[in-house]
Design an enzyme around this catalytic site. Structure first.
Site, PDB file in Angstrom:
ATOM      1  N   SER A 136       0.744  -1.256  -0.141  1.00  0.00           N
ATOM      2  CA  SER A 136       0.093  -0.010   0.088  1.00  0.00           C
ATOM      3  C   SER A 136       0.860   1.200   0.047  1.00  0.00           C
ATOM      4  CB  SER A 136      -1.066   0.074   1.285  1.00  0.00           C
ATOM      5  OG  SER A 136      -1.581   1.204   1.381  1.00  0.00           O
ATOM      6  N   TYR A 186      -2.315  -1.530  10.349  1.00  0.00           N
ATOM      7  CA  TYR A 186      -2.307  -1.712   8.917  1.00  0.00           C
ATOM      8  C   TYR A 186      -0.756  -1.207   8.588  1.00  0.00           C
ATOM      9  CZ  TYR A 186      -4.080  -1.154   4.219  1.00  0.00           C
ATOM     10  OH  TYR A 186      -4.173  -1.125   3.018  1.00  0.00           O
TER      11      TYR A 186
HETATM   12  P1  NAD Z   1     -11.417  -6.182   0.281  1.00  0.00           P
HETATM   13  O1  NAD Z   1     -12.267  -5.938   1.352  1.00  0.00           O
HETATM   14  O2  NAD Z   1     -12.478  -5.757  -1.259  1.00  0.00           O
HETATM   15  O3  NAD Z   1     -11.168  -7.508  -0.271  1.00  0.00           O
HETATM   16  C1  NAD Z   1     -10.222  -7.999   0.775  1.00  0.00           C
HETATM   17  C2  NAD Z   1     -10.139  -9.668   0.608  1.00  0.00           C
HETATM   18  O4  NAD Z   1      -9.632 -10.269   1.462  1.00  0.00           O
HETATM   19  C3  NAD Z   1     -11.580 -10.369   0.469  1.00  0.00           C
HETATM   20  O5  NAD Z   1     -11.646 -11.323  -0.567  1.00  0.00           O
HETATM   21  C4  NAD Z   1     -11.817 -10.827   1.802  1.00  0.00           C
HETATM   22  O6  NAD Z   1     -12.771 -12.268   1.925  1.00  0.00           O
HETATM   23  C5  NAD Z   1     -10.312 -11.563   2.018  1.00  0.00           C
HETATM   24  N1  NAD Z   1     -10.218 -11.906   3.567  1.00  0.00           N
HETATM   25  C6  NAD Z   1     -10.218 -11.215   4.368  1.00  0.00           C
HETATM   26  N2  NAD Z   1      -9.891 -11.639   5.521  1.00  0.00           N
HETATM   27  C7  NAD Z   1      -9.628 -13.171   5.229  1.00  0.00           C
HETATM   28  C8  NAD Z   1      -9.070 -14.155   5.892  1.00  0.00           C
HETATM   29  N3  NAD Z   1      -8.851 -14.438   7.398  1.00  0.00           N
HETATM   30  N4  NAD Z   1      -8.570 -15.066   5.096  1.00  0.00           N
HETATM   31  C9  NAD Z   1      -8.814 -15.194   3.543  1.00  0.00           C
HETATM   32  N5  NAD Z   1      -9.353 -14.287   2.987  1.00  0.00           N
HETATM   33  C10 NAD Z   1      -9.796 -12.874   3.664  1.00  0.00           C
HETATM   34  O7  NAD Z   1     -10.238  -5.187  -0.109  1.00  0.00           O
HETATM   35  P2  NAD Z   1      -9.215  -4.498  -0.886  1.00  0.00           P
HETATM   36  O8  NAD Z   1      -9.460  -3.071  -1.076  1.00  0.00           O
HETATM   37  O9  NAD Z   1      -9.416  -5.173  -2.321  1.00  0.00           O
HETATM   38  O10 NAD Z   1      -7.939  -5.024  -0.399  1.00  0.00           O
HETATM   39  C11 NAD Z   1      -7.051  -5.979  -0.951  1.00  0.00           C
HETATM   40  C12 NAD Z   1      -5.648  -5.666  -0.452  1.00  0.00           C
HETATM   41  O11 NAD Z   1      -5.148  -4.377  -0.988  1.00  0.00           O
HETATM   42  C13 NAD Z   1      -5.535  -5.479   0.953  1.00  0.00           C
HETATM   43  O12 NAD Z   1      -4.071  -6.094   1.425  1.00  0.00           O
HETATM   44  C14 NAD Z   1      -5.416  -4.018   1.149  1.00  0.00           C
HETATM   45  O13 NAD Z   1      -4.717  -3.766   2.198  1.00  0.00           O
HETATM   46  C15 NAD Z   1      -4.719  -3.795  -0.081  1.00  0.00           C
HETATM   47  N6  NAD Z   1      -5.071  -2.098  -0.541  1.00  0.00           N
HETATM   48  C16 NAD Z   1      -5.997  -1.859  -0.562  1.00  0.00           C
HETATM   49  C17 NAD Z   1      -6.393  -0.307  -0.908  1.00  0.00           C
HETATM   50  C18 NAD Z   1      -7.523   0.318  -1.312  1.00  0.00           C
HETATM   51  O14 NAD Z   1      -7.746   1.605  -1.482  1.00  0.00           O
HETATM   52  N7  NAD Z   1      -8.640  -0.437  -1.181  1.00  0.00           N
HETATM   53  C19 NAD Z   1      -5.169   0.505  -1.178  1.00  0.00           C
HETATM   54  C20 NAD Z   1      -3.925  -0.218  -0.674  1.00  0.00           C
HETATM   55  C21 NAD Z   1      -3.827  -1.292  -0.546  1.00  0.00           C
END
Ligand code: NAD
Length: 260
Positions: A142, A155
């Site tokens: 991130s 985080y």
């Molecule tokens: P999201 O909530 O849409 O997806 C998260 C996914 O992780 C889902 O499929 C969920 O079921 C799964 N998950 C959660 N806990 C779990 C567990 N214990 N076991 C297995 N699966 C599990 O979130 P997102 O925004 O798509 O995030 C995905 C990644 O991207 C994360 O690592 C997040 O930190 C990172 N990220 C997101 C953003 C943003 O702005 N959305 C920015 C930077 C980084």
């Protein structure tokens, strides 16, 4: 990529992980989906990707807080697909509070899912990749892997941690055909961020739409969310032959967040 490859994308039942899984499938890469959600919706997603892109798509329900389930996810992928060539450590959760108010169990859960799971999955996948002399590990960090923000202690710590892990894997396996890189997104409009928007709207007496504008403008020079499809495109580049010597790096895709 001459031969058919298989990618495990953790947390791919939603958001960024789903975007990456679909981008790989569009390249003819077989995919192992993982993550939580409604059983029927996950099966529909799995079948939909398989039908649309004519690739093999399987699903693992492994809980990323459980090392034994993570190892089984990797071993099952090899049993079902013949290899694990690409591992995307993407599953992640968020929780926000001041350090003094941050529940210890939330800290433990975020470190387990956002950091330790990536170690356990990499540890299980690397021996298979070494044997094939080819592997690509992509860690979804991130902008918070590079800089901090208040209220996100676990985080930010996990994301800085995964950046370090990603570099060590790159160094240890540089001559085994394995690359390891991190992707550092800025804001992406997924359920993880929608929850933060709702919290902010409640706290500030505003609407979610107003908070969408404010959230992005607060951190990014470019006032636009990145899409899961765009992150999928970057992941496809990192597994391409053009990226064969890119290892130990982080690729920002953050609208200028970390340029300041
Ligand atoms: P999201 O909530 O849409 O997806 C998260 C996914 O992780 C889902 O499929 C969920 O079921 C799964 N998950 C959660 N806990 C779990 C567990 N214990 N076991 C297995 N699966 C599990 O979130 P997102 O925004 O798509 O995030 C995905 C990644 O991207 C994360 O690592 C997040 O930190 C990172 N990220 C997101 C953003 C943003 O702005 N959305 C920015 C930077 C980084």
């Amino acid at each position: 990529m001459a031969q058919k490859k298989t990618a495990i994308v953790t947390g791919s039942t939603s958001g960024i992980g789903q975007g990456i899984a679909e981008a790989f499938a569009a390249q003819g890469i077989n995919v192992v989906l993982n993550g939580f959600g409604d059983k029927d919706a996950i099966e529909k997603l799995r079948q939909g990707i398989a039908d649309k892109f004519k690739v093999k798509v399987t699903y693992s329900a492994a809980d990323m807080t459980k090392p034994a389930e993570i190892k089984k996810m990797v071993d099952d992928a090899v049993a079902e697909h013949g290899s694990v060539d690409i591992l995307v450590n993407n599953a992640g959760i968020q929780f926000t509070a001041l350090v003094e108010d941050f529940p210890a169990e939330k800290w433990d859960q975020i470190i387990a899912i956002n950091l330790s799971a990536a170690f356990h999955a990499s540890k299980a996948a690397i021996p298979y990749m070494k044997k094939n002399k080819w592997g690509r590990i992509i860690n979804i960090a991130s902008a918070h892997g590079l800089v901090g923000s208040p209220h996100k202690v676990a985080y930010v710590a996990a994301k800085h941690g995964i950046m370090g892990m990603s570099k060590v894997i790159a160094l240890e396996y540089a001559n085994d055909g394995i690359t390891s890189n991190a992707i550092c997104p800025g804001w992406v409009l997924t359920p993880l961020v929608e929850k933060q928007l709702q919290d902010r709207a409640k706290e500030n007496g505003t609407t979610v739409d107003q908070e969408k504008v404010a959230l992005v403008a607060e951190k990014q020079a470019l006032h636009q969310f990145t899409t899961p499809e765009q992150i999928g495109g970057l992941a496809v580049f990192l597994v391409s032959d053009a990226a064969a010597t890119i290892t130990g790096t982080s690729q920002s895709i953050d609208g200028g967040w970390t340029a300041e």
